[in-house]
Design a protein around this motif. Structure first.
Motif, mmCIF file in Angstrom:
data_model
loop_
_atom_site.group_PDB
_atom_site.id
_atom_site.type_symbol
_atom_site.label_atom_id
_atom_site.label_comp_id
_atom_site.label_asym_id
_atom_site.label_seq_id
_atom_site.Cartn_x
_atom_site.Cartn_y
_atom_site.Cartn_z
ATOM 1 N N ASN A 427 0.854 -1.183 0.000
ATOM 2 C CA ASN A 427 0.000 0.000 0.000
ATOM 3 C C ASN A 427 0.894 1.239 0.000
ATOM 4 O O ASN A 427 1.795 1.360 0.830
ATOM 5 N N ARG A 428 0.628 2.147 -0.919
ATOM 6 C CA ARG A 428 1.517 3.289 -1.151
ATOM 7 C C ARG A 428 0.807 4.577 -0.758
ATOM 8 O O ARG A 428 -0.279 4.887 -1.271
ATOM 9 N N TYR A 429 1.422 5.334 0.158
ATOM 10 C CA TYR A 429 0.895 6.615 0.625
ATOM 11 C C TYR A 429 1.931 7.677 0.280
ATOM 12 O O TYR A 429 2.957 7.801 0.970
ATOM 13 N N ALA A 430 1.704 8.443 -0.779
ATOM 14 C CA ALA A 430 2.752 9.348 -1.258
ATOM 15 C C ALA A 430 2.154 10.651 -1.778
ATOM 16 O O ALA A 430 1.090 10.660 -2.411
ATOM 17 N N GLY A 431 2.851 11.756 -1.503
ATOM 18 C CA GLY A 431 2.486 13.051 -2.075
ATOM 19 C C GLY A 431 1.194 13.631 -1.567
ATOM 20 O O GLY A 431 0.615 14.526 -2.201
ATOM 21 N N ASN A 432 0.702 13.169 -0.419
ATOM 22 C CA ASN A 432 -0.531 13.716 0.136
ATOM 23 C C ASN A 432 -0.254 14.999 0.918
ATOM 24 O O ASN A 432 0.845 15.211 1.434
ATOM 25 N N HIS A 433 -1.275 15.849 1.025
ATOM 26 C CA HIS A 433 -1.172 17.094 1.784
ATOM 27 C C HIS A 433 -1.785 16.833 3.160
ATOM 28 O O HIS A 433 -3.007 16.848 3.327
ATOM 29 N N LEU A 434 -0.928 16.589 4.130
ATOM 30 C CA LEU A 434 -1.379 16.159 5.443
ATOM 31 C C LEU A 434 -1.368 17.334 6.417
ATOM 32 O O LEU A 434 -0.358 18.033 6.553
ATOM 33 N N GLY A 435 -2.507 17.544 7.084
ATOM 34 C CA GLY A 435 -2.594 18.595 8.088
ATOM 35 C C GLY A 435 -2.700 19.993 7.533
ATOM 36 O O GLY A 435 -2.449 20.964 8.237
ATOM 37 N N VAL A 436 -3.097 20.119 6.274
ATOM 38 C CA VAL A 436 -3.247 21.443 5.658
ATOM 39 C C VAL A 436 -4.402 21.377 4.664
ATOM 40 O O VAL A 436 -4.584 20.370 3.965
ATOM 41 N N ASP A 437 -5.226 22.425 4.624
ATOM 42 C CA ASP A 437 -6.343 22.422 3.685
ATOM 43 C C ASP A 437 -5.899 22.933 2.323
ATOM 44 O O ASP A 437 -4.732 23.295 2.122
ATOM 45 N N LYS A 438 -6.828 23.001 1.382
ATOM 46 C CA LYS A 438 -6.464 23.355 0.012
ATOM 47 C C LYS A 438 -5.992 24.796 -0.110
ATOM 48 O O LYS A 438 -5.237 25.129 -1.028
ATOM 49 N N ALA A 439 -6.421 25.636 0.834
ATOM 50 C CA ALA A 439 -5.982 27.031 0.825
ATOM 51 C C ALA A 439 -4.638 27.213 1.511
ATOM 52 O O ALA A 439 -4.119 28.333 1.568
ATOM 53 N N GLY A 440 -4.078 26.153 2.042
ATOM 54 C CA GLY A 440 -2.785 26.236 2.702
ATOM 55 C C GLY A 440 -2.854 26.504 4.190
ATOM 56 O O GLY A 440 -1.820 26.675 4.839
ATOM 57 N N ASN A 441 -4.055 26.530 4.756
ATOM 58 C CA ASN A 441 -4.195 26.767 6.195
ATOM 59 C C ASN A 441 -3.843 25.510 6.979
ATOM 60 O O ASN A 441 -4.168 24.393 6.565
ATOM 61 N N SER A 442 -3.215 25.699 8.127
ATOM 62 C CA SER A 442 -2.824 24.575 8.959
ATOM 63 C C SER A 442 -4.039 23.973 9.650
ATOM 64 O O SER A 442 -4.752 24.648 10.383
ATOM 65 N N ARG A 443 -4.292 22.695 9.400
ATOM 66 C CA ARG A 443 -5.374 21.942 10.039
ATOM 67 C C ARG A 443 -4.817 20.574 10.414
ATOM 68 O O ARG A 443 -5.113 19.581 9.755
ATOM 69 N N PRO A 444 -3.980 20.501 11.436
ATOM 70 C CA PRO A 444 -3.252 19.254 11.710
ATOM 71 C C PRO A 444 -4.157 18.096 12.089
ATOM 72 O O PRO A 444 -5.230 18.269 12.674
#
Length: 718
Positions: A427-444
């Motif tokens: 199972n491959r988990y790569a290139g995901n945006h973790l802890g941040v929304d699409k606008a770049g705000n921190s949402r850990p």
């Protein structure tokens, strides 16, 4: 398979047989075979419909279309006039009138309760002989469904090829098909290749709103499903399927369920010829889980939103009777998966879910979870292989962005030893945006990865944040490239215990497992805290007595025993922190390993076998700390925690015996020996005469020895 791995697999099967909770059947259906794959995804047809469905109240209809754009309103008014003369009042009547492939049914704005289909079965249909599911409904054959289509279905589409059913409203809520909690399914399409559903709402069933079964070719386009005991959309044993622009909420299992999608990619790696089901542009929210798929094979899920559920998305190999197990080859890309932290188990605890469905308050936000689910999770893979999770936005999860666990084949009803460890791999988990929304705000997320440690070839992106274990195999630039080679037959023992406890959930019996934080257990109530506390108390008592009876005269033993006590305390503290513990468990293992190693070095001269066993136990504990916090030790079939735990049980018994037999010394355990402890009547090594010297009483009257250096002692007590 080597004999050692074969033995471990046998042990895994036995453990599953003895410990696993009985698996509930999330979705039970007649035996079906997967399509042969010769079909295709149907294409939307424009033009005038062949059949019309409408109600006859003109005033009500004009009110419903009054806010439509002019062109759409005029079209609906014209269709209404035609429908009053030659149309049908119920959708089932129009479906029954379909007499050739390729026909279109248009459903005009209105509420369709399908009154002729609602009554309970009578006559022959009330006496059908069929096995009952665990939920109580009969598992009917296709012939029985055709003979009695409304035993379970409000609208039954059986054997109709290339049929298109479309609502003509401005929005999907303009046409509503309502089962009023009196039918298992609102619409069932069974064996109807090429069916196309568009622009309507289906709701309020005791199972699922829209059910597509055993079909090669279907489209679900701009359809809303809501307020069902189980699923919003359920597609099963089908190929060439497309969900697009759909929405689902208020479901006790999942909003979207592509179960047993055609297993066309079994045997491939990450790169595959095609996918059997595509899901795009959909939103699934306020359900137990947004998306799920037992044997959700070869499904391409992209550009969707899964939010405000208990869990965002899950796929599994945990339920028997589903073609295509174990699950494989799901691909998730560019999805928004966030804030899936709902707590719906409270409605089970307070008795709300024991009420009849019509009285539960689904329309007011009640959801009755049908299976065990770790709330606060983004994507859960419970026994899957060759799945790709790339370029998704996953944030605001109070448990974990990704959860990966193994499921022994025994759970799904397969007892072959060669299959017991066939999940979860690659199972491959790569290139995901973790802890941040699409606008770049921190949402850990509270943690980014929770993995039980089992499996081969799994990898994660190098920038993943807090995780358990802290050390994860990293994905290479090319698919299939993994740093390190972790190949474990079992998951971590404490995590396995937690999963086994948490799986013992039953909504019908109102059984919420004690000891599991999924259902609200806190502090000492949690199984992992109970395990850590029990281990700490046992080791503290045994280690303390051993130190007092045999080791307190050694400075080294005293220092490392103190460090061990700190380590045991940190282990308990770390278990209470749960996913926030970070490096605390590894630090606890480090200090505990130093303790065992230190006292083993002291014990080895008095009791060599116990001493060296203790040193080995300390080394395994230090290795376990490295495995969890630095890098996973490659090429070993079991985590060091398993060997450490088994050896630890032996050590505790051995140490108790050694402490109890304090008066019986080995030949090396003599006064003056560098490692001998203080005891009543004994003398300290520093006060003993040098080797070969006379006793102190004799020295007082004997002549002084010749000048010269005294012989050095063989070792320091410390």
């Amino acid at each position: 398979m080597s004999w050692t791995r074969r033995l471990l697999v046998i042990l895994a099967a036995l453990a599953a047989a003895l410990l696993a909770a009985p698996a509930a059947q999330a979705h039970e259906e007649r035996p079906v075979t997967l399509p042969d794959g010769t079909g295709s995804v149907p294409v939307y047809r424009t033009g005038e419909p062949d059949l019309l469905v409408c109600k006859t109240d003109r005033a009500d209809f004009e009110r419903r279309v009054s806010g439509f754009p002019d062109a759409l309103r005029e079209r609906n008014l014209k269709l209404f006039e035609r429908c009053r003369k030659s149309g049908y009042r119920h959708l089932q009547q129009a479906v029954d009138a379909v007499d050739r492939p390729g026909m279109n049914i248009a459903v005009l704005p209105g509420l369709y309760e399908e009154e002729p289909s609602l009554p309970k079965p009578t006559g022959e249909c009330a006496r059908l002989k069929a096995r009952k599911s665990q939920l109580g409904y009969q598992i009917l054959s296709y012939a029985q469904q055709a003979r009695c289509p409304h035993n379970q279905n409000l609208v039954a589409v059986l054997g109709k090829k290339d049929l298109q059913i479309e609502g003509t409203g401005a929005e999907r809520t303009d046409v509503v098909i309502d089962a009023k909690y009196q039918k298992l399914n609102a619409i069932r399409a069974d064996g109807s290749d090429g069916v196309y559903f568009r622009n309507f709402t289906a709701q309020r069933t005791t199972f699922n709103s829209l059910y597509v079964l055993a079909q090669d070719g279907f489209v679900i386009d701009s359809v809303l499903t809501r307020w069902n005991d189980e699923y919003g959309f359920l597609t099963f044993a089908s190929d060439h399927g497309l969900y697009k622009n759909c929405e689902s909420y208020g479901n006790g299992d999942s909003g979207i369920y592509p179960g047993s999608a055609s297993d066309i990619n079994d045997g491939y790696g990450y790169d595959v010829p095609r996918y059997s089901i595509e899901i795009t542009g959909c939103r699934s929210h306020h359900n137990m889980v947004g998306y799920s798929g037992t044997a959700g094979d070869s499904v391409y899920v992209h550009d969707n939103e899964f939010d405000h559920n208990m869990g965002g998305a899950s796929m599994d190999s945990a339920f028997p009777g589903h073609p295509g197990l174990p699950q494989n080859h799901a691909r998730f890309e560019r999805n928004l998966i966030h804030d899936n932290n709902a707590d719906y188990y409270r409605y089970v605890a307070d008795g709300t879910c024991a009420e009849p469905p019509v009285d539960r308050g689904y329309e007011e936000g009640v959801v009755c979870p049908q299976i065990s689910m770790p709330p606060g999770s983004g994507i859960i893979t419970a026994g899957g292989n060759w799945n790709r999770y790339e370029n998704n936005w996953i944030y605001g999860q109070q448990r974990a962005a990704f959860v990966l666990t193994a499921v022994p084949a025994y759970i799904r009803g397969e007892e072959a030893l060669s299959k017991q460890a066939d999940t979860s791999h690659h199972n491959r988990y790569a290139g995901n945006h973790l802890g941040v929304d699409k606008a770049g705000n921190s949402r850990p997320n509270r943690t980014d990865v929770w993995w039980d440690g089992q499996g081969e070839g799994n990898c994660w992106q190098s920038d993943a944040g807090p995780s358990s274990p802290r050390a994860l195999p990293a994905c290479g630039a090319e698919r299939g490239a993994v740093s390190g080679h972790a190949d474990r037959l079992f998951g971590e023992p404490v995590k396995l215990a937690q999963l086994l406890v948490c799986a013992d959930y039953n909504v019908q019996a109102r059984r919420l497992p004690a000891g599991c934080d999924w259902y609200g257990a806190r502090g000492i109530e949690r199984i992992e805290v109970q395990i850590a506390l029990t281990v700490a108390v046992v080791l503290a008592l045994v280690g303390g007595v051993l130190w007092w009876r045999r080791l307190r005269g050694s400075r080294l033993a005293t220092v490392v025993t103190g460090l061990g006590a700190i380590g045991l305390g940190l282990d308990v503290a770390g278990s209470t922190m749960g996913l926030s513990a970070s490096y605390v468990p590894a630090l606890a293992l480090l200090l505990t390993g130093v303790w065992w190693t230190g006292i083993g070095l002291v014990l080895r001269r008095e009791r060599p076998w116990l001493g060296w066993t203790t040193v080995v136990l300390g080394a395994l504990t230090l290795l376990d700390a490295v495995d969890k916090a630095v890098f996973m030790i490659p090429w070993i079939p079991l985590s060091p925690a398993w060997v450490r735990g088994l050896l630890g049980v032996v050590w505790v018994l051995w140490a108790v015996v050694a402490a109890a037999r304090h008066g019986e010394r080995d030949t090396t355990d003599a006064p003056g020996s560098p490692d001998a402890p203080d005891a009543p009547g004994s003398v300290d090594a520093s006060d003993a005469p040098a080797e070969g010297a006379a006793p102190r009483s004799a020295q007082t009257s004997a002549p002084a020895p010749a000048p010269g250096p005294a012989p050095a002692p063989e070792g320091d007590a410390s």
